[in-house]
Scaffold this active site. Structure first.
Site, PDB file in Angstrom:
ATOM      1  N   ARG A   1       0.735  -1.138  -0.056  1.00  0.00           N
ATOM      2  CA  ARG A   1      -0.048  -0.042   0.057  1.00  0.00           C
ATOM      3  C   ARG A   1       0.856   1.248  -0.184  1.00  0.00           C
ATOM      4  O   ARG A   1       0.590   2.218  -0.819  1.00  0.00           O
ATOM      5  CB  ARG A   1      -0.848  -0.020   1.419  1.00  0.00           C
ATOM      6  CG  ARG A   1      -2.112  -1.153   1.069  1.00  0.00           C
ATOM      7  CD  ARG A   1      -2.845  -1.129   2.281  1.00  0.00           C
ATOM      8  NE  ARG A   1      -3.305   0.195   2.672  1.00  0.00           N
ATOM      9  CZ  ARG A   1      -3.556   0.557   3.953  1.00  0.00           C
ATOM     10  NH1 ARG A   1      -3.241  -0.203   4.815  1.00  0.00           N
ATOM     11  NH2 ARG A   1      -3.953   1.918   4.071  1.00  0.00           N
TER      12      ARG A   1
ATOM     13  N   GLN B   1      -7.834  11.601   8.231  1.00  0.00           N
ATOM     14  CA  GLN B   1      -7.743  10.143   8.325  1.00  0.00           C
ATOM     15  C   GLN B   1      -6.753   9.444   7.547  1.00  0.00           C
ATOM     16  O   GLN B   1      -6.600   8.356   7.619  1.00  0.00           O
ATOM     17  CB  GLN B   1      -9.071   9.600   8.305  1.00  0.00           C
ATOM     18  CG  GLN B   1     -10.097  10.468   9.234  1.00  0.00           C
ATOM     19  CD  GLN B   1     -11.686   9.425   8.818  1.00  0.00           C
ATOM     20  OE1 GLN B   1     -12.019   8.313   9.258  1.00  0.00           O
ATOM     21  NE2 GLN B   1     -12.228  10.288   8.070  1.00  0.00           N
TER      22      GLN B   1
ATOM     23  N   CYS C   1      15.701   0.406  20.280  1.00  0.00           N
ATOM     24  CA  CYS C   1      16.249  -0.437  21.062  1.00  0.00           C
ATOM     25  C   CYS C   1      16.353  -2.018  20.401  1.00  0.00           C
ATOM     26  O   CYS C   1      16.643  -3.039  20.962  1.00  0.00           O
ATOM     27  CB  CYS C   1      14.795  -0.956  21.868  1.00  0.00           C
ATOM     28  SG  CYS C   1      13.187  -1.508  20.812  1.00  0.00           S
TER      29      CYS C   1
ATOM     30  N   VAL D   1      -3.378   8.094   5.331  1.00  0.00           N
ATOM     31  CA  VAL D   1      -2.185   7.890   5.784  1.00  0.00           C
ATOM     32  C   VAL D   1      -1.039   8.114   4.621  1.00  0.00           C
ATOM     33  O   VAL D   1       0.051   7.584   4.638  1.00  0.00           O
ATOM     34  CB  VAL D   1      -2.163   6.523   6.161  1.00  0.00           C
ATOM     35  CG1 VAL D   1      -2.991   6.370   7.582  1.00  0.00           C
ATOM     36  CG2 VAL D   1      -2.351   5.561   5.335  1.00  0.00           C
TER      37      VAL D   1
ATOM     38  N   GLU E   1     -21.531   9.233  -1.890  1.00  0.00           N
ATOM     39  CA  GLU E   1     -22.786   8.476  -1.132  1.00  0.00           C
ATOM     40  C   GLU E   1     -23.238   9.041   0.002  1.00  0.00           C
ATOM     41  O   GLU E   1     -22.304   9.729   0.623  1.00  0.00           O
ATOM     42  CB  GLU E   1     -22.002   7.035  -0.897  1.00  0.00           C
ATOM     43  CG  GLU E   1     -21.776   6.235  -2.096  1.00  0.00           C
ATOM     44  CD  GLU E   1     -21.227   4.597  -1.730  1.00  0.00           C
ATOM     45  OE1 GLU E   1     -21.160   4.596  -0.197  1.00  0.00           O
ATOM     46  OE2 GLU E   1     -21.071   4.082  -2.628  1.00  0.00           O
TER      47      GLU E   1
ATOM     48  N   SER F   1     -16.602   7.714   5.398  1.00  0.00           N
ATOM     49  CA  SER F   1     -17.819   6.740   5.535  1.00  0.00           C
ATOM     50  C   SER F   1     -18.300   6.855   7.203  1.00  0.00           C
ATOM     51  O   SER F   1     -19.353   6.091   7.430  1.00  0.00           O
ATOM     52  CB  SER F   1     -17.631   5.608   5.393  1.00  0.00           C
ATOM     53  OG  SER F   1     -16.428   5.004   5.897  1.00  0.00           O
TER      54      SER F   1
ATOM     55  N   HIS G   1      -4.756   9.212  11.804  1.00  0.00           N
ATOM     56  CA  HIS G   1      -4.421   8.053  11.740  1.00  0.00           C
ATOM     57  C   HIS G   1      -3.110   7.314  11.537  1.00  0.00           C
ATOM     58  O   HIS G   1      -2.850   6.300  10.926  1.00  0.00           O
ATOM     59  CB  HIS G   1      -5.534   7.431  10.753  1.00  0.00           C
ATOM     60  CG  HIS G   1      -6.843   7.347  11.288  1.00  0.00           C
ATOM     61  ND1 HIS G   1      -8.068   6.993  10.564  1.00  0.00           N
ATOM     62  CD2 HIS G   1      -7.443   7.661  12.458  1.00  0.00           C
ATOM     63  CE1 HIS G   1      -9.148   7.200  11.262  1.00  0.00           C
ATOM     64  NE2 HIS G   1      -8.884   7.701  12.499  1.00  0.00           N
TER      65      HIS G   1
HETATM   66  P1  NAD Z   1     -13.489   4.527   4.074  1.00  0.00           P
HETATM   67  O1  NAD Z   1     -12.862   3.917   2.849  1.00  0.00           O
HETATM   68  O2  NAD Z   1     -14.379   3.958   5.064  1.00  0.00           O
HETATM   69  O3  NAD Z   1     -14.743   5.471   3.196  1.00  0.00           O
HETATM   70  C1  NAD Z   1     -14.398   6.259   1.863  1.00  0.00           C
HETATM   71  C2  NAD Z   1     -15.490   7.249   1.811  1.00  0.00           C
HETATM   72  O4  NAD Z   1     -14.978   8.038   0.727  1.00  0.00           O
HETATM   73  C3  NAD Z   1     -16.884   6.543   1.424  1.00  0.00           C
HETATM   74  O5  NAD Z   1     -17.888   7.270   2.055  1.00  0.00           O
HETATM   75  C4  NAD Z   1     -17.042   6.871   0.044  1.00  0.00           C
HETATM   76  O6  NAD Z   1     -18.410   7.046  -0.385  1.00  0.00           O
HETATM   77  C5  NAD Z   1     -16.260   8.310  -0.065  1.00  0.00           C
HETATM   78  N1  NAD Z   1     -15.727   8.298  -1.390  1.00  0.00           N
HETATM   79  C6  NAD Z   1     -15.212   7.484  -2.376  1.00  0.00           C
HETATM   80  N2  NAD Z   1     -14.850   8.062  -3.552  1.00  0.00           N
HETATM   81  C7  NAD Z   1     -15.108   9.418  -3.279  1.00  0.00           C
HETATM   82  C8  NAD Z   1     -14.693  10.593  -4.096  1.00  0.00           C
HETATM   83  N3  NAD Z   1     -13.961  10.576  -5.428  1.00  0.00           N
HETATM   84  N4  NAD Z   1     -15.146  11.726  -3.571  1.00  0.00           N
HETATM   85  C9  NAD Z   1     -15.749  11.935  -2.384  1.00  0.00           C
HETATM   86  N5  NAD Z   1     -16.096  10.916  -1.777  1.00  0.00           N
HETATM   87  C10 NAD Z   1     -15.847   9.579  -2.063  1.00  0.00           C
HETATM   88  O7  NAD Z   1     -12.525   5.732   4.401  1.00  0.00           O
HETATM   89  P2  NAD Z   1     -12.562   6.642   5.648  1.00  0.00           P
HETATM   90  O8  NAD Z   1     -13.661   7.046   6.077  1.00  0.00           O
HETATM   91  O9  NAD Z   1     -11.562   7.373   5.558  1.00  0.00           O
HETATM   92  O10 NAD Z   1     -11.941   5.433   6.980  1.00  0.00           O
HETATM   93  C11 NAD Z   1     -11.293   4.393   6.644  1.00  0.00           C
HETATM   94  C12 NAD Z   1      -9.789   4.168   7.331  1.00  0.00           C
HETATM   95  O11 NAD Z   1      -9.188   3.742   6.185  1.00  0.00           O
HETATM   96  C13 NAD Z   1      -9.371   5.436   7.902  1.00  0.00           C
HETATM   97  O12 NAD Z   1      -8.836   4.962   9.193  1.00  0.00           O
HETATM   98  C14 NAD Z   1      -8.075   5.793   7.262  1.00  0.00           C
HETATM   99  O13 NAD Z   1      -6.892   5.963   7.710  1.00  0.00           O
HETATM  100  C15 NAD Z   1      -7.873   4.526   6.505  1.00  0.00           C
HETATM  101  N6  NAD Z   1      -7.677   4.438   4.833  1.00  0.00           N
HETATM  102  C16 NAD Z   1      -6.849   5.405   4.286  1.00  0.00           C
HETATM  103  C17 NAD Z   1      -6.532   5.563   2.916  1.00  0.00           C
HETATM  104  C18 NAD Z   1      -5.670   6.853   2.522  1.00  0.00           C
HETATM  105  O14 NAD Z   1      -4.706   7.275   3.222  1.00  0.00           O
HETATM  106  N7  NAD Z   1      -5.821   7.250   1.113  1.00  0.00           N
HETATM  107  C19 NAD Z   1      -7.257   4.780   2.186  1.00  0.00           C
HETATM  108  C20 NAD Z   1      -7.860   3.579   2.570  1.00  0.00           C
HETATM  109  C21 NAD Z   1      -8.212   3.526   3.910  1.00  0.00           C
END
Ligand code: NAD
Length: 271
Positions: free
Chosen positions: A74, A106, A171, A108, A238, A212, A126
């Site tokens: 990733r 959130q 360590c 990373v 969504e 989400s 996060h």
């Molecule tokens: P999530 O994956 O739970 O949800 C993603 C949200 O983004 C959904 O509600 C979806 O409808 C929306 N979405 C998707 N494409 C979109 C777009 N083009 N424009 C606007 N909205 C869009 O992600 P989350 O809520 O951030 O939480 C999940 C956890 O996963 C977090 O802890 C995060 O740290 C981690 N995560 C991070 C990454 C990253 O750093 N890019 C990627 C995946 C997961």
């Protein structure tokens, strides 16, 4: 969109911080999968794992090198991706509003950093996939994952030479990715818990993008901002719980971040 712009402009005329809270959806148009889609799944041996099972201390304790393999894959995806128009718009908003702006993310993936959002006003609650820290918590410090460690392909494991580099420089014990896992708790020194709460409580406008609403601190941020009387706006492809809150406040935009945010930011900075 016009109603949301008017609500943002009214919020800006009040005292208080302008806060952006981002989730994985902001980076989806940069090609980084969110956790919700099927691309989020990961196979180890004969089993398919959901990210919520793998992004845990429990999984790391049981199969550390499999979890590292997932993170190094990733990390490679994140490093190969480029910031999109939404990251750029957030960095522009920061430059225009400076003292009254903060970004809570959130994500990373480091894309906000690479788009120019300054460390001083960016709070990755996060963690950061480019960093590691001591798995035994011998110290709070985090270190960049050594450049010598390559991006792994799907299913590829880290070799012995690379495993030897994934050690705590202090360590010598095993290092772990500097991310907050689903079975762990927020804190201030590593994940800006108090800072995020304080910023939310001082906000006049909160723009939530691409999340989400499945994690705890973002809920606290939205709740504290609402309690402080902030105008809340949501951008997401969504419907989601933060969108429902936004509908009774500044409004919800159903569309992608990269399409909608630049227009909103342009209107805000020309207020
Ligand atoms: P999530 O994956 O739970 O949800 C993603 C949200 O983004 C959904 O509600 C979806 O409808 C929306 N979405 C998707 N494409 C979109 C777009 N083009 N424009 C606007 N909205 C869009 O992600 P989350 O809520 O951030 O939480 C999940 C956890 O996963 C977090 O802890 C995060 O740290 C981690 N995560 C991070 C990454 C990253 O750093 N890019 C990627 C995946 C997961």
């Amino acid at each position: 969109m016009d109603d949301v712009i008017a609500a943002c402009q009214a919020a800006l005329s009040r005292k208080g911080q302008v806060v952006v809270l981002t989730g994985a959806g902001v980076s989806a148009e940069s090609g980084i999968p969110t956790f919700r889609g099927k691309e989020g799944y990961w196979t180890i041996g004969a089993r398919e794992y959901h990210p919520q099972e793998l992004a845990t201390w429990e999984a790391f304790e049981r199969m550390p090198w499999d979890v590292w393999a997932w993170y190094l894959y990733r990390r490679g995806v994140c490093r190969a991706a480029q910031p999109n128009a939404a990251h750029d718009a957030i960095a522009l908003l920061d430059r225009k509003l400076e003292g009254r702006f903060a970004l809570i993310t959130q994500n990373v993936d480091g894309l906000h950093r690479r788009a120019g959002s300054p460390i001083a006003r960016t709070f990755p609650i996060h963690g950061d996939i480019d960093y590691m820290r001591c798995a035994n918590d011998c110290v709070l410090d985090r270190w960049p994952i050594p450049e010598a460690i390559p991006a792994l392909a799907r299913g590829e494991a880290a070799g012995e030479a690379h495993r030897a580099l994934l050690r705590c420089p202090r360590c010598g014990g095993m290092a772990r990715p500097h991310v907050l896992w689903f079975d762990e708790s927020y804190d201030e020194p590593r994940f800006f818990l108090d800072t995020a709460r304080r910023i939310a409580s001082a906000s006049a406008l909160l723009v939530v993008i691409g999340t989400s609403a499945q994690t705890n601190l973002p809920w606290q941020v939205v709740t504290l901002a609402a309690r402080a009387g902030a105008t809340i706006v949501d951008i997401n492809i969504e419907p989601n719980p933060f969108g429902e809150i936004a509908e009774t406040s500044g409004g919800a935009i159903r569309g992608t971040a990269a399409t909608n945010l630049p227009r909103l930011v342009d209107a805000i900075i020309h207020t």
